[in-house]
Design an enzyme around this catalytic site. Sequence first.
Site, PDB file in Angstrom:
ATOM      1  N   ASP A 121       0.878  -1.152   0.121  1.00  0.00           N
ATOM      2  CA  ASP A 121       0.056   0.060  -0.208  1.00  0.00           C
ATOM      3  C   ASP A 121       0.961   1.308  -0.042  1.00  0.00           C
ATOM      4  O   ASP A 121       1.931   1.235   0.462  1.00  0.00           O
ATOM      5  CB  ASP A 121      -1.051   0.100   1.274  1.00  0.00           C
ATOM      6  CG  ASP A 121      -1.939   1.033   1.192  1.00  0.00           C
ATOM      7  OD1 ASP A 121      -2.936   0.804   0.426  1.00  0.00           O
ATOM      8  OD2 ASP A 121      -1.968   2.126   1.700  1.00  0.00           O
ATOM      9  N   THR A 122       0.526   2.388  -0.675  1.00  0.00           N
ATOM     10  CA  THR A 122       1.111   3.440  -0.784  1.00  0.00           C
ATOM     11  C   THR A 122       0.366   4.704  -0.347  1.00  0.00           C
ATOM     12  O   THR A 122      -0.654   4.905  -0.711  1.00  0.00           O
ATOM     13  CB  THR A 122       1.722   3.734  -2.156  1.00  0.00           C
ATOM     14  OG1 THR A 122       2.387   2.702  -2.824  1.00  0.00           O
ATOM     15  CG2 THR A 122       2.483   5.136  -2.472  1.00  0.00           C
TER      16      THR A 122
END
Length: 186
Positions: A69-70
């Site tokens: 996830d970013t």
Amino acid sequence: MKKLILASGSPRRKQLLEQGKLEFSISTSTVDENVDETKPPNEVVEELAMRKAKDVLLRHDDSIIIGADTIVSINGQILGKPNNETEATEMLQLLSGNDHDVYTGVAILSKMKTVLFHEKTVVSFWELTNEEIIQYIASGEPFDKAGSYGIQGLGALFVKKIYGDYFTVVGLPLARTIRELKTFEV
């Protein structure tokens, strides 16, 4: 050897793993991505990466799963993906002329082992004009990206400097991920 599965539908993460010459399949996670945004950004991305990887591991327990996830953070405020043009405009105005942090969390799981980490890259933006923001939003690019921009696309035109791993900003710190996968004998 166990099968490697990417727990993401992100075309950018897929492309990065292909660039790393890995053989893998994709099984998209269906977990809720709502988080407590008062938590530090590094904890948020690690929590989301772990949720995604665990969700896919439940369906493929004989495999090695990569969840990621970013997020973008500026002045302690987490910027996710914009829901509309107004949110995209607000985010881009906030980033204009400023430095911000991009965090990518990665969880690599099997039944026997767990590796969880994050990388942080600082991105410096040029000052953006209203016209540049309007044109960029019209391109449609901001809408599936944390912070409303993609460094690998037209958003690259806004980037003055980066400090850290470019691929963290794209969505997967590739070199570190490959090194961690070696501990799984991939």
